[in-house]
Design an enzyme around this catalytic site. Sequence first.
Site, PDB file in Angstrom:
ATOM      1  N   GLY A 116      -1.773   4.651  -4.305  1.00  8.04           N
ATOM      2  CA  GLY A 116      -2.466   3.408  -4.646  1.00  8.04           C
ATOM      3  C   GLY A 116      -1.749   2.160  -4.179  1.00  8.04           C
TER       4      GLY A 116
ATOM      5  CB  SER B 149      -0.940  -0.015   1.213  1.00  9.09           C
ATOM      6  OG  SER B 149      -0.204  -0.120   2.409  1.00  9.09           O
ATOM      7  CG  MET B 150       2.762   2.057  -2.664  1.00 10.51           C
ATOM      8  SD  MET B 150       3.528   1.953  -4.286  1.00 10.51           S
ATOM      9  CE  MET B 150       2.116   1.845  -5.331  1.00 10.51           C
ATOM     10  N   GLY B 151      -0.401   4.654   0.118  1.00 12.64           N
ATOM     11  CA  GLY B 151      -1.203   5.851   0.415  1.00 12.64           C
ATOM     12  C   GLY B 151      -1.956   6.314  -0.821  1.00 12.64           C
TER      13      GLY B 151
ATOM     14  N   GLY C  32      -5.118   1.154   6.139  1.00 10.13           N
ATOM     15  CA  GLY C  32      -4.508  -0.119   5.733  1.00 10.13           C
ATOM     16  C   GLY C  32      -5.376  -1.306   6.144  1.00 10.13           C
ATOM     17  CG  ASP C  33      -6.123  -1.669  10.103  1.00 11.20           C
ATOM     18  OD1 ASP C  33      -5.007  -2.126   9.784  1.00 11.20           O
ATOM     19  OD2 ASP C  33      -6.292  -0.931  11.077  1.00 11.20           O
TER      20      ASP C  33
HETATM   21  O1  LIG Z   1       0.742  -1.193  17.297  1.00  8.70           O
HETATM   22  P1  LIG Z   1       0.168  -1.891  16.096  1.00  8.70           P
HETATM   23  O2  LIG Z   1      -0.417  -3.221  16.463  1.00  8.70           O
HETATM   24  O3  LIG Z   1       1.096  -1.959  14.951  1.00  8.70           O
HETATM   25  O4  LIG Z   1      -1.017  -0.974  15.564  1.00  8.70           O
HETATM   26  C1  LIG Z   1      -2.111  -0.690  16.366  1.00  8.70           C
HETATM   27  C2  LIG Z   1      -2.961   0.355  15.714  1.00  8.70           C
HETATM   28  O5  LIG Z   1      -2.318   1.619  15.724  1.00  8.70           O
HETATM   29  O6  LIG Z   1      -3.227   0.062  14.381  1.00  8.70           O
HETATM   30  C3  LIG Z   1      -4.565   0.463  14.060  1.00  8.70           C
HETATM   31  C4  LIG Z   1      -4.545   1.234  12.801  1.00  8.70           C
HETATM   32  O7  LIG Z   1      -4.073   0.442  11.772  1.00  8.70           O
HETATM   33  C5  LIG Z   1      -5.092   1.151  15.279  1.00  8.70           C
HETATM   34  O8  LIG Z   1      -6.475   1.061  15.408  1.00  8.70           O
HETATM   35  C6  LIG Z   1      -4.366   0.334  16.267  1.00  8.70           C
HETATM   36  O9  LIG Z   1      -4.529   0.455  17.564  1.00  8.70           O
END
Ligand SMILES: O=P(O)(O)OC[C@@]1(O)O[C@H](CO)[C@@H](O)[C@@H]1O
Length: 302
Positions: free
Chosen positions: A221, A216-218, A247-248
């Site tokens: 794309g 992923s590159m913001g 990203g999630d």
């Molecule tokens: O510390 P990690 O596990 O890398 O990331 C945790 C986190 O920052 O990632 C999410 C956003 O992607 C937040 O909701 C979450 O708490």
Amino acid sequence: MILTVTLNLALDVTYQVPRVDWDGVNRVGGVHRRAGGKGVNVARVLAALGQEVIVMGLAGGPTGRAIEADLRAAGLECALCGIAGDSRTTLAVSETAGPRTALFNEPGPEVTPAELADFIRRYTALAAIADAVVIAGSLPRGVPIDAYATLTAIAAERDVPAIVDADGEPLRHAPKGRPAVVKPNAAELARAVPGGTLADGARALRERGAESVVVSMGSDGLLAVTGEGTFRARMPYTVAGNPTGAGDSLVAGLALGLVRPEPWPDRLRRAAALGAAAVAAPVAGEFDQDVYTAVHPLIVIT
Ligand SMILES: O=P(O)(O)OC[C@@]1(O)O[C@H](CO)[C@@H](O)[C@@H]1O
């Protein structure tokens, strides 16, 4: 059913302020507190899209109880394994006038070998009945850095595809478990495979065992290096907002495309649109349906 794994669950706190004053008192306009960690955000987006999900993770102490209560209040089915340590809190400070966002992520509790073994036993049973597994985020203390390779290998042995979203050592080790997809962002990939282009880095992770790599590159794309070729997804415009959780949301799109299954161009278009739509939503784990609908048809895949 898609099983999402967040070993380092978190209580995500988001503060909205007009602008951060580093030398003074900041009066917080908006506060959001909710269960988080990357796999939880993936599950929220999947559930919003009508996909059956189960949230797995390690949770303990008062913060762990708050996380579990929030997951249940959100109607998310969860199978959390208890630990003695207190789960962590993360803080996102989002400037509404910026917009800029800074994250402060606690390292997470100490996990004992017995707690991890208990988790792996329950994970093995649930992974066996899943259509796909998503493993995402950082590792809490005490968990071996190759834990994601272990978890993906357990899924692969049962012909269940796994998507891994990780950084640092966990990312470097993940391909050994033969994941279907590894999803680093550009900075994470550059750290895991220094030198060369992003395509070189993606190819290197494939050579180490990952079936496909999606970078992923913001607002630039996506780049996907797969067994069916290399693809680029280009965004029509930049969406302004809070990128935490984008990203999630993107990973949720990849997971849906994997279980349906959809051809790579369709998967990438959906994933990129969901990522952009998440930027337009104020908190991680949500996406803006109108932005999703508007951006989706305009994404160009080559
Ligand atoms: O510390 P990690 O596990 O890398 O990331 C945790 C986190 O920052 O990632 C999410 C956003 O992607 C937040 O909701 C979450 O708490």
